[in-house]
Design an enzyme around this catalytic site. Structure first.
Site, PDB file in Angstrom:
ATOM      1  N   HIS A 152       0.838  -1.211   0.000  1.00 23.82           N
ATOM      2  CA  HIS A 152       0.000   0.000   0.000  1.00 23.82           C
ATOM      3  C   HIS A 152       0.873   1.262   0.000  1.00 23.82           C
ATOM      4  O   HIS A 152       0.644   2.185  -0.786  1.00 23.82           O
ATOM      5  CB  HIS A 152      -0.931  -0.005   1.213  1.00 23.82           C
ATOM      6  CG  HIS A 152      -1.689   1.277   1.397  1.00 23.82           C
ATOM      7  ND1 HIS A 152      -2.683   1.676   0.530  1.00 23.82           N
ATOM      8  CD2 HIS A 152      -1.596   2.254   2.336  1.00 23.82           C
ATOM      9  CE1 HIS A 152      -3.176   2.841   0.927  1.00 23.82           C
ATOM     10  NE2 HIS A 152      -2.526   3.215   2.016  1.00 23.82           N
ATOM     11  N   GLU A 165      -8.899  -2.316   6.320  1.00 25.44           N
ATOM     12  CA  GLU A 165      -7.953  -2.443   7.425  1.00 25.44           C
ATOM     13  C   GLU A 165      -8.510  -3.393   8.491  1.00 25.44           C
ATOM     14  O   GLU A 165      -9.700  -3.659   8.539  1.00 25.44           O
ATOM     15  CB  GLU A 165      -7.694  -1.070   8.093  1.00 25.44           C
ATOM     16  CG  GLU A 165      -7.274   0.011   7.104  1.00 25.44           C
ATOM     17  CD  GLU A 165      -6.693   1.267   7.745  1.00 25.44           C
ATOM     18  OE1 GLU A 165      -6.266   1.208   8.916  1.00 25.44           O
ATOM     19  OE2 GLU A 165      -6.668   2.303   7.061  1.00 25.44           O
TER      20      GLU A 165
HETATM   21 CA    CA Z   1      -5.812   4.359   6.961  1.00 18.45          CA
END
Ligand code: CA
Length: 428
Positions: free
Chosen positions: A144, A212
């Site tokens: 990411h 997440e």
């Molecule tokens: Ca974040």
């Protein structure tokens, strides 16, 4: 250390006398904690199959075998309960497991009590499980960070020089973290397109999710006293799925020099059940190799990553949920004990009920990217939806669904989902 102990409630051979549908996220080996609202009262509860377990009623019955203070279950939040500590939470889960085990009938045979303790999930509503004192968001997926660095800065130097030395994070906003099912309104904010000279104020045009996981802490350290990495696990109660809503157009304009602010603090969404870290022990795996070797205070023992499958779906009034990516928590470069020990390494005091999010969890291939920013490469490669419309980012009235689960040949431990509908912005 906790993971070396034998945890009876994890025995994959356990079966419950409570029916658990095939493929349920909540077999007897899970037993997470959450908060239900029933008859206008908040109660700390657990979950098995399609039932919730009212822990206040169970505690009052004496069947748990330990008299926990009623107040820890007769409560709007799980904080006081998990604040009893990791050992106490292991003991509670083991005791609950025994009462639900099909070889034991103390609870099963008491029909009146059973009907007070076990409530069908569709007869209760869920409430925010944790009174979140502090919220920190890390940036711990190398894939990411590399993708974002390539798009926002420089593909040749996507990772900044500090990234492989420090679990990078920032302090977020606790007050705007909401429960799955709570709609989120598209934020208004200041943006400046690359071809404009001056910024404008209006609805974000690049509303995005971030896939997440987050952990909840159950122990505090004294201000000024670090948490050694070998003790960090004792501070972690369990985990939830976490959607860190992000307005990319606001973010790219505001983030220099102090990082995310209004692009992130309008909302984040969490799943309703906090899965005890104990239940995840069968799914420990090694993490990616860390090169260069971290400084000594970040060197850990054992396997500290977890094999947790993740997926994101988009649903709209015009089509059923369509999966747009799948990733895995095991890809995380920096693990939870490194994050927490680093966080306290300067003496920062961790508190019971803090939330620590992983950062967007992207895998190595395109289908495993954990945000629209990456999946559509900042809108240049839109995703096709089932009704033939395209998505560069998230539209008004779209619903984003995130799911997480661990699965092996013997058992599935799931987190349920975090599901959020997007409302149109207010008038600017
Ligand atoms: Ca974040």
């Amino acid at each position: 250390m906790p993971h070396q102990a034998v945890i009876r409630a994890n025995d994959p051979k356990l079966r419950s006398w409570v029916p658990v549908p095939e493929g349920s996220d909540f077999p007897i080996q899970n037993l997470p904690l959450g908060v239900i609202v029933y008859n206008d009262r908040h109660r700390v509860a657990s979950r098995i199959g399609d039932y919730v377990v009212d822990l206040l009623e169970l505690n009052k019955s004496g069947l748990l075998g330990v008299d926990y203070p009623d107040a820890v279950f007769d409560n709007e939040f799980i904080n006081d309960c998990i604040g009893m500590g990791r050992e106490a939470m292991r003991d509670l889960r083991n005791r609950l497991s025994r009462l639900l085990d099909d070889r034991h009938d103390e609870l099963r045979k008491d029909v009146d009590l059973r009907e007070r303790v076990l409530l069908p999930i569709n007869t209760v509503s869920m409430s925010m499980p944790v009174r979140i004192g502090n919220y920190t968001d890390f940036y711990s997926s190398k894939e990411h960070a590399t993708n974002v660095g390539s798009m926002f800065r420089d593909p040749a130097n996507a990772l900044l020089p500090n990234w492989k030395h420090i679990p990078i994070g920032y302090h977020g906003r606790a007050s705007s973290i909401v429960l799955s099912g709570t709609p989120v309104r598209r934020p208004l904010g200041q943006t400046k397109a690359a071809d404009q000279d001056a910024p404008v104020f209006g609805p974000s045009k690049q509303l995005d999710f971030e896939l997440e996981m987050a952990f909840v802490t159950c122990r505090s350290n004294e201000l000024g006293e670090p948490i050694p990495i070998d003790e960090a696990e004792d501070y972690i109660f369990g985990m939830v799925v976490f959607n860190d809503w992000s307005a990319r157009d606001m973010q790219s304009w505001e983030y220099v020099p102090l990082g995310p602010f209004l692009a992130k603090n309008f909302a984040s969404s969490i799943s309703a059940w906090v899965v005890n870290l104990d239940a995840l022990q069968p799914f420990r795996v090694p993490g990616p190799e860390q090169e260069p070797k971290p400084l000594p205070y970040l060197q850990f023992k054992g396997d500290q990553n977890y094999d947790i499958a993740l997926e994101v779906l988009i649903e709209s009034p015009r089509f059923n949920p369509a999966r747009i990516c799948h990733s895995n928590f095991k890809y995380m470069y920096w693990n939870m004990v490194q994050q927490l020990s680093h966080h306290a390494s300067n003496g920062c005091n961790i508190q019971v009920g803090d939330l620590y999010a992983s950062g967007t969890i992207s895998g190595p291939i395109k289908d495993s990217f954990g945000s629209m920013l990456e999946l559509t490469w900042r809108g240049t490669e839109p995703l096709k939806m089932p009704d033939n419309t395209e998505r560069k980012f998230i539209n008004d009235h779209d619903t984003v669904i995130m799911r997480a689960y661990c699965q092996n040949a013997e058992v599935r431990i799931g987190f349920g989902e975090v599901k959020t509908n997007i409302l149109p912005a207010h008038k600017a």
